[in-house]
Scaffold this motif. Sequence first.
Motif, PDB file in Angstrom:
ATOM      1  N   ASN A 194       0.817  -1.240   0.112  1.00 24.94           N
ATOM      2  CA  ASN A 194      -0.100   0.029   0.100  1.00 24.94           C
ATOM      3  C   ASN A 194       0.948   1.161   0.099  1.00 24.94           C
ATOM      4  O   ASN A 194       1.782   1.454   0.731  1.00 24.94           O
ATOM      5  N   PRO A 195       0.622   2.097  -0.881  1.00 24.46           N
ATOM      6  CA  PRO A 195       1.369   3.471  -1.020  1.00 24.46           C
ATOM      7  C   PRO A 195       1.228   4.360   0.423  1.00 24.46           C
ATOM      8  O   PRO A 195       0.083   4.513   0.786  1.00 24.46           O
ATOM      9  N   ILE A 196       2.302   4.885   0.863  1.00 27.37           N
ATOM     10  CA  ILE A 196       2.154   5.729   1.891  1.00 27.37           C
ATOM     11  C   ILE A 196       2.908   7.110   1.836  1.00 27.37           C
ATOM     12  O   ILE A 196       3.968   7.200   1.009  1.00 27.37           O
ATOM     13  N   ILE A 197       2.776   8.011   2.860  1.00 23.76           N
ATOM     14  CA  ILE A 197       3.520   9.059   2.963  1.00 23.76           C
ATOM     15  C   ILE A 197       3.668   9.336   4.681  1.00 23.76           C
ATOM     16  O   ILE A 197       2.919   8.894   5.301  1.00 23.76           O
ATOM     17  N   ILE A 198       4.947   9.516   4.708  1.00 26.78           N
ATOM     18  CA  ILE A 198       5.358   9.516   6.352  1.00 26.78           C
ATOM     19  C   ILE A 198       5.985  10.923   6.474  1.00 26.78           C
ATOM     20  O   ILE A 198       6.947  11.439   5.934  1.00 26.78           O
ATOM     21  N   SER A 199       5.120  11.716   7.375  1.00 30.50           N
ATOM     22  CA  SER A 199       5.873  13.094   7.738  1.00 30.50           C
ATOM     23  C   SER A 199       6.348  13.078   9.146  1.00 30.50           C
ATOM     24  O   SER A 199       5.715  12.366  10.057  1.00 30.50           O
ATOM     25  N   THR A 200       7.363  13.344   9.421  1.00 37.06           N
ATOM     26  CA  THR A 200       8.266  13.495  10.671  1.00 37.06           C
ATOM     27  C   THR A 200       9.037  14.581  11.012  1.00 37.06           C
ATOM     28  O   THR A 200       9.724  15.047  10.069  1.00 37.06           O
ATOM     29  N   LYS A 201       9.341  14.717  12.064  1.00 37.78           N
ATOM     30  CA  LYS A 201      10.636  15.918  12.582  1.00 37.78           C
ATOM     31  C   LYS A 201      11.471  15.226  13.248  1.00 37.78           C
ATOM     32  O   LYS A 201      12.194  15.755  13.957  1.00 37.78           O
ATOM     33  N   ASN A 253       6.647   8.087  -0.065  1.00 38.58           N
ATOM     34  CA  ASN A 253       7.130   9.613   0.159  1.00 38.58           C
ATOM     35  C   ASN A 253       7.598   9.909   1.691  1.00 38.58           C
ATOM     36  O   ASN A 253       6.659   9.588   2.516  1.00 38.58           O
ATOM     37  N   ILE A 254       8.651  10.398   1.889  1.00 38.33           N
ATOM     38  CA  ILE A 254       9.150  10.609   3.171  1.00 38.33           C
ATOM     39  C   ILE A 254       9.268  12.347   3.437  1.00 38.33           C
ATOM     40  O   ILE A 254       9.891  13.045   2.520  1.00 38.33           O
ATOM     41  N   ALA A 255       8.623  12.915   4.179  1.00 37.32           N
ATOM     42  CA  ALA A 255       8.588  14.246   4.372  1.00 37.32           C
ATOM     43  C   ALA A 255       8.864  14.724   5.778  1.00 37.32           C
ATOM     44  O   ALA A 255       8.763  14.023   6.720  1.00 37.32           O
ATOM     45  N   ALA A 256       9.782  15.924   5.681  1.00 36.74           N
ATOM     46  CA  ALA A 256      10.037  16.550   7.052  1.00 36.74           C
ATOM     47  C   ALA A 256       9.695  17.964   7.111  1.00 36.74           C
ATOM     48  O   ALA A 256       9.742  18.830   6.197  1.00 36.74           O
ATOM     49  N   THR A 257       9.121  18.259   8.192  1.00 42.36           N
ATOM     50  CA  THR A 257       8.985  19.605   8.449  1.00 42.36           C
ATOM     51  C   THR A 257      10.018  20.399   8.901  1.00 42.36           C
ATOM     52  O   THR A 257      10.863  19.959   9.978  1.00 42.36           O
ATOM     53  N   ILE A 258      10.476  21.443   8.200  1.00 46.37           N
ATOM     54  CA  ILE A 258      11.424  22.429   8.475  1.00 46.37           C
ATOM     55  C   ILE A 258      11.250  23.674   8.287  1.00 46.37           C
ATOM     56  O   ILE A 258      10.964  24.213   7.281  1.00 46.37           O
ATOM     57  N   THR A 259      11.279  24.397   9.612  1.00 52.88           N
ATOM     58  CA  THR A 259      10.704  25.742   9.592  1.00 52.88           C
ATOM     59  C   THR A 259      11.943  26.779   9.665  1.00 52.88           C
ATOM     60  O   THR A 259      11.612  28.019   9.264  1.00 52.88           O
ATOM     61  N   THR A 260      12.980  26.375  10.207  1.00 57.22           N
ATOM     62  CA  THR A 260      14.289  27.467  10.182  1.00 57.22           C
ATOM     63  C   THR A 260      15.559  26.807  10.299  1.00 57.22           C
ATOM     64  O   THR A 260      15.596  25.404  10.776  1.00 57.22           O
ATOM     65  N   THR A 261      16.379  27.257   9.894  1.00 59.98           N
ATOM     66  CA  THR A 261      17.753  27.034  10.021  1.00 59.98           C
ATOM     67  C   THR A 261      18.525  27.249  11.195  1.00 59.98           C
ATOM     68  O   THR A 261      19.731  27.083  11.494  1.00 59.98           O
ATOM     69  N   ASP A 262      17.915  28.333  11.878  1.00 58.33           N
ATOM     70  CA  ASP A 262      18.350  28.596  13.361  1.00 58.33           C
ATOM     71  C   ASP A 262      18.297  27.775  14.264  1.00 58.33           C
ATOM     72  O   ASP A 262      17.178  27.406  14.840  1.00 58.33           O
ATOM     73  N   GLU A 263      19.353  26.774  14.754  1.00 58.22           N
ATOM     74  CA  GLU A 263      19.072  25.704  15.647  1.00 58.22           C
ATOM     75  C   GLU A 263      18.534  26.312  17.155  1.00 58.22           C
ATOM     76  O   GLU A 263      17.856  25.451  17.848  1.00 58.22           O
ATOM     77  N   ASN A 264      19.029  27.363  17.291  1.00 60.89           N
ATOM     78  CA  ASN A 264      18.756  27.920  18.833  1.00 60.89           C
ATOM     79  C   ASN A 264      17.214  28.401  18.715  1.00 60.89           C
ATOM     80  O   ASN A 264      16.512  27.829  19.675  1.00 60.89           O
ATOM     81  N   LEU A 265      16.688  28.746  17.820  1.00 61.90           N
ATOM     82  CA  LEU A 265      15.220  28.862  17.475  1.00 61.90           C
ATOM     83  C   LEU A 265      14.513  27.707  17.473  1.00 61.90           C
ATOM     84  O   LEU A 265      13.404  27.529  17.994  1.00 61.90           O
ATOM     85  N   VAL A 266      14.860  26.649  16.882  1.00 60.22           N
ATOM     86  CA  VAL A 266      14.287  25.366  16.842  1.00 60.22           C
ATOM     87  C   VAL A 266      13.964  24.746  18.158  1.00 60.22           C
ATOM     88  O   VAL A 266      13.344  24.168  18.387  1.00 60.22           O
ATOM     89  N   SER A 267      15.129  24.847  18.851  1.00 59.67           N
ATOM     90  CA  SER A 267      15.075  24.332  20.281  1.00 59.67           C
ATOM     91  C   SER A 267      13.995  24.968  21.079  1.00 59.67           C
ATOM     92  O   SER A 267      13.412  24.617  22.104  1.00 59.67           O
ATOM     93  N   LYS A 268      13.654  26.119  20.689  1.00 58.48           N
ATOM     94  CA  LYS A 268      12.499  26.926  21.520  1.00 58.48           C
ATOM     95  C   LYS A 268      11.054  26.700  20.710  1.00 58.48           C
ATOM     96  O   LYS A 268      10.091  26.222  21.685  1.00 58.48           O
ATOM     97  N   ILE A 269      11.097  26.701  19.675  1.00 55.16           N
ATOM     98  CA  ILE A 269       9.754  26.361  18.871  1.00 55.16           C
ATOM     99  C   ILE A 269       9.434  24.860  18.866  1.00 55.16           C
ATOM    100  O   ILE A 269       8.020  24.626  18.801  1.00 55.16           O
ATOM    101  N   GLU A 270      10.401  24.198  18.595  1.00 52.81           N
ATOM    102  CA  GLU A 270      10.088  22.524  18.454  1.00 52.81           C
ATOM    103  C   GLU A 270      11.042  21.855  19.634  1.00 52.81           C
ATOM    104  O   GLU A 270      12.091  21.290  18.702  1.00 52.81           O
TER     105      GLU A 270
END
Length: 335
Positions: free
Chosen positions: A142-149, A170-187
Motif C-alpha cells: 500500500n502506498p504511503i506518505i510519512i511526515s516526521t521531525k 514519500n518521506i517528508a520533514a517539517t523544516i521551519t528554520t535553520t536557526d538551531e537555537n530557535l528550533v530548540s524553542k519552537i520545536e
Amino acid sequence: MEPETETETKKQARYLPIQCKTALHSVNGGFPYKKDLNIYRGCENGCKYCFAIYSHKYMKDKTVDETNIEIENTDEQNNSDGYYDQIYVKTNIAEQLDKELSRSNRKKEVINIGGVCDSYQRAEAEYELMPDILRVVLKHKNPIIISTKSDLILRDFDLIDELSKHTFVNIAATITTTDENLVSKIEPGAVSTKRRFEMLEKFKKTDATIGVHTMPVLPFLTDSTENLSAIFGKTKEIGAEYIIVQTLYLRSQTKKTYLDFIQNEFPELYEPMKLLYKTGSLDKEYKRKFYSMLNPLLKKYELSTDYMKPVKVAMEKENGNLNEKEMKQKALFDF
C-alpha cells in the motif's frame, strides 16, 4: 541505518497504552491522500504552533493505563490539556490496520502516516510500533506518505527501502528554520534541522520521493529572506521533489498557547503578533507582502510546490495508466 543518538536530556512524558477500534480515518481537503493513520495521540515534539493540541479534550478526563495508574488532567499543562506530555499509545494499531487493509472491498489509497501526531516521536523508541506498521503496509503493498521531525525513522530504513521498490513512498520533514537555537524553542522535542535534512538525503538512496514542509512560516521569527533562502538552497541541494510553504494560522487553543509562548520568549513581538492575528487568520496585507517575496525566491531555486504530482504520477503508473516512458517524461518536466 541507525539514527544519531539524542544527547539532550528532556522531560519524560507519560505514556498511556490504549486499544484503537479504527486505524484509518478519512481526510477531506485538497491532499494527495484520503486516509490518515496516527499511532499516537499527543506529541512530544512540543511544537508551540501545533494545530492539533485541541484534540486531547476529546479524550476522557481520567484514563487508566496498563499499570492501573489513574491519570488526571491538571492545570500544569500550559493550555495543551496534556497534549505534549500525556501520550496515548495505540498498541494494537498494526493488527487493526491489517484487518482494514485485508477487507475484500477496500480500495488501494495513499495513507498519510503521522499527519497529526509524529509517528517517530520519542515514545516510538520505546514502543517500536512503526516497524509492524511498515510490515503490514509492505504485505499489502500500500502506498504511503510519512511526515516526521525525527531521524528515528532511519531505524526503519531497510523496511522503507523495500516498500519503496513495490509502491509509492514519500518521506517528508517539517523544516521551519535553520536557526538551531530557535528550533530548540519552537520545536523543543524535535531533532535539529541539520539532522532532518541529513535524514531526507539518506532516503534519496531508496526509491522513495522526499519533500520539505516549511509550514508554518512564523511571522517575525522564520519569515526572513535569509532563513527561507537557506532552507530552499538546502532543499535544492538534497534533491527534494517538492517543498510546501504555508504561513501560520492561529485558532482556538493553539492561538492562546502560541501567544503565551511569544509573550514569554519574545515579549517585544507579543503586541505586533496579536495585531497580525486579530481574527485567527493572518493579516491580509502581511500575506500579500510575504508571498510577493516568496514566489520569486521559489523560482530562483527552481523548486516545485506541487505536493500532488509525485503521488499522481506514481499512482497512475501503479494502476497501469502510465508507461515507463511517460513516467520519465513527467518526472523530467513536471517536478
